[in-house]
Write an enzyme that holds these catalytic residues in place. Structure first.
Site, mmCIF file in Angstrom:
data_model
loop_
_atom_site.group_PDB
_atom_site.id
_atom_site.type_symbol
_atom_site.label_atom_id
_atom_site.label_comp_id
_atom_site.label_asym_id
_atom_site.label_seq_id
_atom_site.Cartn_x
_atom_site.Cartn_y
_atom_site.Cartn_z
ATOM 1 N N ASP A 26 40.593 49.556 33.960
ATOM 2 C CA ASP A 26 40.767 49.832 32.510
ATOM 3 C C ASP A 26 42.266 49.489 31.940
ATOM 4 O O ASP A 26 42.957 50.248 31.122
ATOM 5 C CB ASP A 26 40.564 51.682 32.139
ATOM 6 C CG ASP A 26 39.337 51.758 32.808
ATOM 7 O OD1 ASP A 26 38.272 51.107 32.745
ATOM 8 O OD2 ASP A 26 39.162 52.774 33.598
ATOM 9 N N LYS A 75 42.366 44.323 30.780
ATOM 10 C CA LYS A 75 42.135 42.914 31.168
ATOM 11 C C LYS A 75 40.971 42.379 30.238
ATOM 12 O O LYS A 75 41.257 41.190 30.316
ATOM 13 C CB LYS A 75 41.365 43.067 32.774
ATOM 14 C CG LYS A 75 42.213 43.443 33.636
ATOM 15 C CD LYS A 75 41.312 43.495 34.927
ATOM 16 C CE LYS A 75 40.268 44.350 35.061
ATOM 17 N NZ LYS A 75 40.640 45.889 35.081
ATOM 18 N N GLY A 90 34.012 47.945 32.282
ATOM 19 C CA GLY A 90 33.535 47.812 30.720
ATOM 20 C C GLY A 90 34.791 47.329 30.148
ATOM 21 O O GLY A 90 35.941 47.654 30.287
ATOM 22 N N HIS A 91 34.678 45.947 29.763
ATOM 23 C CA HIS A 91 35.942 45.306 28.941
ATOM 24 C C HIS A 91 35.729 45.421 27.369
ATOM 25 O O HIS A 91 34.730 44.955 26.777
ATOM 26 C CB HIS A 91 35.842 43.910 29.386
ATOM 27 C CG HIS A 91 36.168 43.935 30.937
ATOM 28 N ND1 HIS A 91 36.080 42.560 31.505
ATOM 29 C CD2 HIS A 91 36.845 44.725 31.802
ATOM 30 C CE1 HIS A 91 36.648 42.606 32.963
ATOM 31 N NE2 HIS A 91 37.077 44.076 33.200
ATOM 32 N N GLN A 99 37.899 46.230 37.766
ATOM 33 C CA GLN A 99 38.177 47.214 38.173
ATOM 34 C C GLN A 99 39.865 46.977 38.627
ATOM 35 O O GLN A 99 40.461 46.270 37.858
ATOM 36 C CB GLN A 99 37.660 47.824 39.458
ATOM 37 C CG GLN A 99 36.238 48.247 39.226
ATOM 38 C CD GLN A 99 35.107 47.418 39.105
ATOM 39 O OE1 GLN A 99 34.997 46.444 40.032
ATOM 40 N NE2 GLN A 99 34.336 47.641 38.274
HETATM 41 P P1 IMP Z 1 31.377 52.733 41.655
HETATM 42 O O1 IMP Z 1 32.104 51.552 41.414
HETATM 43 O O2 IMP Z 1 30.568 52.793 40.216
HETATM 44 O O3 IMP Z 1 30.884 52.865 42.941
HETATM 45 O O4 IMP Z 1 32.683 53.682 41.179
HETATM 46 C C1 IMP Z 1 33.366 54.026 42.214
HETATM 47 C C2 IMP Z 1 34.897 54.414 41.588
HETATM 48 O O5 IMP Z 1 35.575 53.339 40.823
HETATM 49 C C3 IMP Z 1 34.888 55.755 40.631
HETATM 50 O O6 IMP Z 1 36.030 56.375 40.424
HETATM 51 C C4 IMP Z 1 34.672 54.892 39.423
HETATM 52 O O7 IMP Z 1 35.237 55.619 38.284
HETATM 53 C C5 IMP Z 1 35.502 53.729 39.643
HETATM 54 N N1 IMP Z 1 35.383 52.531 38.765
HETATM 55 C C6 IMP Z 1 34.216 51.612 38.838
HETATM 56 N N2 IMP Z 1 34.475 50.582 38.038
HETATM 57 C C7 IMP Z 1 35.572 50.905 36.969
HETATM 58 C C8 IMP Z 1 36.248 50.412 36.028
HETATM 59 O O8 IMP Z 1 35.613 49.212 35.566
HETATM 60 N N3 IMP Z 1 37.196 51.157 35.396
HETATM 61 C C9 IMP Z 1 37.812 52.361 35.943
HETATM 62 N N4 IMP Z 1 37.268 52.830 37.131
HETATM 63 C C10 IMP Z 1 36.177 52.496 37.674
#
Ligand code: IMP
Length: 436
Positions: free
Chosen positions: A13, A16, A40-41, A227
């Protein structure tokens, strides 16, 4: 300059999406190389907001080819929805703009069930995943039982594989005390998967080969990370991480190409820090100041809508992220959110067991215990909406940026002053012009 890798320097977040959108105007190709629709962009163009989860943010530029490379896990329903939404808004006018690698692993409904079941089983220790099935899909990939995109085109094989997968998933779900997939769910999952495969077939292309040839022609290629460094499976705050590698080095493995020409790494970081989900966050503000940052910065998840945890900028973590990415320049975003705050704090060391350290800690439990040591800096007032030189910023804002750059040991590439295209000041632009 040919290859640029744009990656997150915090816990995701970082903004990007906007950086990729503006960079891709000058690019021939944008390649997404890891993650899935956990990302989510958010892009804002002429006041219109577009949120993309899977399709590279370069899609808003019709001449830019968008590749979803083999390192990405795809939820076909989400991808089709994204394609339909873009088309309904007269974007993605030509199907050939989007190419999906046949090697991408697919997320099926049982992955989402497993994700939620695992989280429930963890109770207070839950990771706080996005619940999108990302972890279980990558687990299946590593366990060599995953189903890949090209396999969706062969109805008989897909049916057989999905039946086997349902059996395996039900065994795990049973062990976790969760609801199993019933026969109806299995049959409709198979039916839907076949239909999705047929709808997505026109987008399948030899991504590796296409990227390889674009590199040979020295086209401008942008590798879009999702991420951030601190969510990287190995180098982040394990186990509170995502299930893929978010570091810049993974751009090669996740795209199926080796880099034979020089490349730059732009690391994007917000001027403060946020995190969603569980895990250590040394500079988190659990008070009014944190709530105020959340409101000012609209810090709510683009994927799940969850309120983001907010805090001051952690320079120790930022420098660590620069090193594991091999960052060649910094993109500092959301500087405008800090405007009007009287005093700013930046964390330049941690205290642990009475000792001071400037090193990021790999032991997540210990990282959770550190006390941040802050340096106070004077705040700054209103920033210009756009500008051509950093000298146009208030002196205090320049000092804040200098502090970041000096600590990180990486030069500033660009600073973003708002969500719209054009609301940024470049110190160093990576692409000079589109090749075509
Ligand atoms: P997962 O990727 O859904 O397995 O989540 C694992 C961890 O990564 C959690 O803490 C999510 O909130 C975090 N996470 C996954 N994708 C994002 C992102 O795009 N932005 C921020 N946090 C993310």
């Amino acid at each position: 300059m040919g290859n640029v890798i744009c990656v997150g320097g915090q816990w995701g977040d970082e903004g990007k999406g906007k950086m990729v959108d503006i960079l891709s105007e000058r690019c021939d190709m944008v390649v997404r190389f890891q993650g899935g629709n956990n990302a989510g962009h958010t892009l804002v163009v002429n006041g219109v907001k577009t949120v993309l989860h899977l399709i590279p943010s370069g899609v808003l530029h019709p001449k830019t080819k968008c590749i979803i490379a083999s390192g990405v896990v795809i939820d076909p329903a989400v991808l089709l929805h994204e394609i339909d939404t873009l088309k309904s808004r007269n974007l993605l006018r030509d199907d050939s703009q989007l190419i999906i690698s046949p090697l991408c692993h697919i997320i099926f409904p049982y992955h989402k069930k497993l994700d939620l079941a695992r989280e429930n089983a963890l109770g207070k220790q839950m990771i706080g995943t996005t619940g999108r099935g990302i972890g279980p899909a990558y687990e299946d990939r590593a366990g060599r039982r995953g189903i890949r995109f090209f396999e969706m085109m062969d109805t008989d094989k897909l049916t057989k594989r999905l039946r086997e997968a349902a059996l395996y998933s039900n065994a795990v779900l049973r062990a976790l005390g969760a609801d199993l997939l019933n026969d109806n769910e299995i049959e409709s999952m198979i039916e839907l998967a076949i239909a999705h495969g047929q709808k997505l077939k026109p987008f399948m292309g030899n991504a590796q080969d296409i990227i390889f040839h674009a590199m040979q022609k020295q086209e401008n290629i942008l590798f879009e990370g999702a991420q951030g460094a601190l969510l990287d499976l190995d180098h982040g705050t394990y186990p509170y991480v995502t299930s893929s590698h978010c570091v810049a080095g993974h751009a090669m493995a996740g795209s199926g190409v080796g880099f034979t020409s020089p490349y730059q790494v732009i690391m994007v970081a917000k001027a403060y820090a946020t995190r969603v989900g569980s895990g250590p966050f040394p500079t988190e503000l659990n008070d009014e100041a944190g709530a105020s940052l959340r409101q000012r910065g609209s810090e709510f998840g683009a994927t799940t809508g969850r309120p983001r945890r907010c805090g001051w900028l952690d320079l120790v973590a930022l420098r660590y992220a620069c090193r594991i990415h091999g960052a060649t320049s910094l993109a500092i975003t959301k500087l405008d959110i800090l405007a009007g705050m009287e005093k700013l704090q930046v964390c330049s060391a941690y205290e642990i067991n009475g000792k001071r350290t400037e090193d990021f800690l790999w032991d997540t439990d210990k990282l959770d215990e550190v006390i941040p040591i802050y340096e106070e800096m004077p705040g700054f007032g209103v920033l210009p909406l756009k500008g051509t030189s950093l000298a146009q910023l208030p002196k205090e804002a320049q000092n804040y940026l200098n502090k970041i750059v000096d600590f990180a040991g990486v030069p500033l590439g660009v600073v973003s002053l708002g969500p719209e295209r054009g609301q940024e000041i470049w110190e160093h632009e990576p692409y000079s012009a589109r090749n075509s």
